[in-house]
Enzyme design. Structure first.
Site, PDB file in Angstrom:
ATOM      1  N   HIS A  41       2.486  10.382   0.432  1.00  0.00           N
ATOM      2  CA  HIS A  41       1.872   9.046   0.416  1.00  0.00           C
ATOM      3  C   HIS A  41       2.748   8.168   1.306  1.00  0.00           C
ATOM      4  O   HIS A  41       3.676   7.516   0.830  1.00  0.00           O
ATOM      5  CB  HIS A  41       1.832   8.478  -1.002  1.00  0.00           C
ATOM      6  CG  HIS A  41       0.969   9.253  -1.950  1.00  0.00           C
ATOM      7  ND1 HIS A  41       1.296  10.495  -2.419  1.00  0.00           N
ATOM      8  CD2 HIS A  41      -0.230   8.929  -2.533  1.00  0.00           C
ATOM      9  CE1 HIS A  41       0.343  10.921  -3.246  1.00  0.00           C
ATOM     10  NE2 HIS A  41      -0.595   9.993  -3.326  1.00  0.00           N
ATOM     11  N   SER A 102       9.349   4.763   3.917  1.00  0.00           N
ATOM     12  CA  SER A 102       9.990   6.075   3.749  1.00  0.00           C
ATOM     13  C   SER A 102       9.896   6.936   5.022  1.00  0.00           C
ATOM     14  O   SER A 102      10.876   7.619   5.366  1.00  0.00           O
ATOM     15  CB  SER A 102       9.411   6.802   2.534  1.00  0.00           C
ATOM     16  OG  SER A 102       7.995   6.792   2.544  1.00  0.00           O
ATOM     17  N   GLU A 120      -1.238  10.347   4.906  1.00  0.00           N
ATOM     18  CA  GLU A 120      -1.680   9.008   4.495  1.00  0.00           C
ATOM     19  C   GLU A 120      -3.201   9.036   4.479  1.00  0.00           C
ATOM     20  O   GLU A 120      -3.828   9.369   5.478  1.00  0.00           O
ATOM     21  CB  GLU A 120      -1.135   7.936   5.448  1.00  0.00           C
ATOM     22  CG  GLU A 120      -1.709   6.546   5.262  1.00  0.00           C
ATOM     23  CD  GLU A 120      -1.589   5.967   3.838  1.00  0.00           C
ATOM     24  OE1 GLU A 120      -0.494   5.995   3.257  1.00  0.00           O
ATOM     25  OE2 GLU A 120      -2.622   5.506   3.320  1.00  0.00           O
ATOM     26  N   ASP A 145      -5.384  13.695   1.948  1.00  0.00           N
ATOM     27  CA  ASP A 145      -4.959  13.477   0.565  1.00  0.00           C
ATOM     28  C   ASP A 145      -3.666  14.278   0.359  1.00  0.00           C
ATOM     29  O   ASP A 145      -3.680  15.514   0.394  1.00  0.00           O
ATOM     30  CB  ASP A 145      -6.087  13.973  -0.358  1.00  0.00           C
ATOM     31  CG  ASP A 145      -5.734  13.830  -1.827  1.00  0.00           C
ATOM     32  OD1 ASP A 145      -4.536  13.704  -2.157  1.00  0.00           O
ATOM     33  OD2 ASP A 145      -6.661  13.862  -2.653  1.00  0.00           O
ATOM     34  N   GLY A 146      -2.579  13.574   0.153  1.00  0.00           N
ATOM     35  CA  GLY A 146      -1.276  14.234   0.041  1.00  0.00           C
ATOM     36  C   GLY A 146      -1.193  15.168  -1.154  1.00  0.00           C
ATOM     37  O   GLY A 146      -0.528  16.203  -1.092  1.00  0.00           O
ATOM     38  N   ASP A 166       4.969   9.422  -3.589  1.00  0.00           N
ATOM     39  CA  ASP A 166       5.109   7.991  -3.874  1.00  0.00           C
ATOM     40  C   ASP A 166       3.735   7.340  -3.932  1.00  0.00           C
ATOM     41  O   ASP A 166       3.361   6.551  -3.056  1.00  0.00           O
ATOM     42  CB  ASP A 166       5.977   7.397  -2.747  1.00  0.00           C
ATOM     43  CG  ASP A 166       6.205   5.907  -2.929  1.00  0.00           C
ATOM     44  OD1 ASP A 166       6.060   5.415  -4.057  1.00  0.00           O
ATOM     45  OD2 ASP A 166       6.524   5.246  -1.917  1.00  0.00           O
TER      46      ASP A 166
HETATM   47  C1  LIG Z   1       3.433   3.213  -2.414  1.00  0.00           C
HETATM   48  S1  LIG Z   1       2.626   3.379  -0.882  1.00  0.00           S
HETATM   49  C2  LIG Z   1       3.697   4.412   0.024  1.00  0.00           C
HETATM   50  C3  LIG Z   1       4.949   3.785   0.480  1.00  0.00           C
HETATM   51  C4  LIG Z   1       5.835   4.672   1.297  1.00  0.00           C
HETATM   52  N1  LIG Z   1       6.047   5.967   0.665  1.00  0.00           N
HETATM   53  C5  LIG Z   1       7.173   4.015   1.517  1.00  0.00           C
HETATM   54  O1  LIG Z   1       8.088   4.225   0.711  1.00  0.00           O
HETATM   55  O2  LIG Z   1       7.311   3.313   2.496  1.00  0.00           O
HETATM   56  C6  LIG Z   1       1.310   4.475  -1.260  1.00  0.00           C
HETATM   57  C7  LIG Z   1       0.434   4.863  -0.061  1.00  0.00           C
HETATM   58  O3  LIG Z   1      -0.365   5.987  -0.440  1.00  0.00           O
HETATM   59  C8  LIG Z   1      -1.640   5.873   0.187  1.00  0.00           C
HETATM   60  N2  LIG Z   1      -2.516   6.773  -0.590  1.00  0.00           N
HETATM   61  C9  LIG Z   1      -3.222   6.509  -1.720  1.00  0.00           C
HETATM   62  N3  LIG Z   1      -3.750   7.652  -2.207  1.00  0.00           N
HETATM   63  C10 LIG Z   1      -3.375   8.661  -1.368  1.00  0.00           C
HETATM   64  C11 LIG Z   1      -3.571  10.066  -1.343  1.00  0.00           C
HETATM   65  N4  LIG Z   1      -4.272  10.682  -2.305  1.00  0.00           N
HETATM   66  N5  LIG Z   1      -3.009  10.794  -0.351  1.00  0.00           N
HETATM   67  C12 LIG Z   1      -2.301  10.188   0.629  1.00  0.00           C
HETATM   68  N6  LIG Z   1      -2.059   8.850   0.664  1.00  0.00           N
HETATM   69  C13 LIG Z   1      -2.585   8.103  -0.326  1.00  0.00           C
HETATM   70  C14 LIG Z   1      -1.941   4.407   0.138  1.00  0.00           C
HETATM   71  O4  LIG Z   1      -2.880   4.059   1.141  1.00  0.00           O
HETATM   72  C15 LIG Z   1      -0.539   3.793   0.389  1.00  0.00           C
HETATM   73  O5  LIG Z   1      -0.344   3.568   1.773  1.00  0.00           O
END
Ligand SMILES: C[S@@+](CC[C@H](N)C(=O)[O-])C[C@H]1O[C@@H](n2cnc3c(N)ncnc32)[C@H](O)[C@@H]1O
Length: 298
Positions: A41, A102, A120, A145-146, A166
């Site tokens: 994420h 991150s 992402e 989807d991560g 995350d």
């Molecule tokens: C908390 S933020 C991530 C912050 C990042 N890890 C950082 O520390 O800078 C969560 C992100 O996950 C994305 N997201 C939501 N569901 C997801 C999924 N199933 N797979 C991948 N990304 C997803 C959202 O769009 C968002 O940008």
């Protein structure tokens, strides 16, 4: 998907998560062998603290903002340095305007032969992330989807590395989704380092997640209890409703010095970032072998 990390970048939760991620990555660079970083994420990679989102919700002022104004004692600096060096490198001496996500922390710590896989799901965030790293041949950005991708991404060819999970915690069942995604991944790659971020909005649910994960790792995969570490920080009484008051990480296969470094950091950090008297922290294994035996007997 309404969550936008730009509203929260640099807050207390990011400080702890990014400190832990940077320490794990720094440890991986100690050996002369390449590693892989997988971010399930990723967000957009970097955040402009002068943006309208960050101005409307200036959570960073009570997170990274307080740290950069403080006199940091040596014990805390030992834990914060890999992370703070990156924040400082992105900003001019006196003004903080850029904050690393991150992916940026990993990109700055990775060496020429290390590889990053960044997932992402949000289309425009994935596009922004791709634009940021398009010219960096070490980095692959995937709009995917991560959770669904993770099992297929491990073990990586390098056989060493870090997975950061995350999620936005928009969904009430986020911890269950996280558990579903990580169990097969750890089973396929039991020597990888995994960092899971979780909110403490529901402390009972977070504890149940930690305990369930630890029990499974210890009894089914024969993990030693010291291979599981958690670090949590709450800046207000966790019983207060509303904004996020506490969060932290669970680390599977932590680098051996991580616990000691966090124990040196947390007393100072929790005092510095406190927003009311109900603040606190914990760094522990989440569960002991005796707990597991007891749990199995019950
Ligand atoms: C908390 S933020 C991530 C912050 C990042 N890890 C950082 O520390 O800078 C969560 C992100 O996950 C994305 N997201 C939501 N569901 C997801 C999924 N199933 N797979 C991948 N990304 C997803 C959202 O769009 C968002 O940008």
């Amino acid at each position: 998907m309404n969550y936008r990390h730009a509203f929260h970048a640099g807050n207390f939760a990011d400080v702890l998560k990014h400190t832990v991620a940077a320490l794990c990555l720094e440890h991986l660079t100690a050996k002369d062998k390449p590693f892989r970083y997988i971010d399930t994420h990723s967000g957009i990679g970097g955040y402009d603290l002068a943006s309208s989102e960050a101005q409307r919700s200036p959570e960073w002022q009570d997170g990274i903002g307080r740290i950069l104004k403080a006199d940091i004692p040596a014990e805390a600096a030992a834990a914060l340095d890999p992370y703070l060096n990156i924040v400082r490198a992105m900003n001019d001496d006196d003004t903080l305007t850029q904050y690393p996500g991150s992916p940026e922390i990993a990109a700055r710590l990775a060496r020429e032969d290390d590889r990053l896989h960044l997932c992402e799901l949000h289309p425009s965030d994935a596009e922004t992330l791709d634009q940021r790293y398009r010219r960096d041949r070490r980095i692959k950005v995937a709009q995917q989807d991560g959770y669904a991708a993770l099992k297929g991404l491990v073990p990586p060819p390098e056989k060493r590395g870090l997975v950061l999970i995350d999620p936005p915690f928009e969904d009430r069942d986020e911890l269950a989704h996280m558990a579903e995604a990580i169990m097969p991944a750890i089973q396929k790659w039991p020597s990888g380092t995994f960092v899971f971020w979780r909110s403490l909005k529901n402390l009972w649910a977070a504890d149940r997640f930690d305990q369930g994960l630890s029990e499974w790792l210890i009894s089914d995969l024969e993990f030693e209890p010291e291979k599981i570490l958690r670090a949590d920080l709450w800046v207000r009484d966790l019983a207060t409703d509303g904004k996020l008051a506490g969060a932290g990480v669970v680390v599977v296969n932590p680098p051996w010095q991580l616990e000691g470094k966090l124990l040196g950091l947390m007393p100072w950090l929790s005092d510095l970032l406190a927003q009311d008297d109900g603040y606190g922290w914990r760094v522990d294994g989440g569960i002991t072998e005796a707990d597991v035996e007891q749990g199995l007997e019950d």
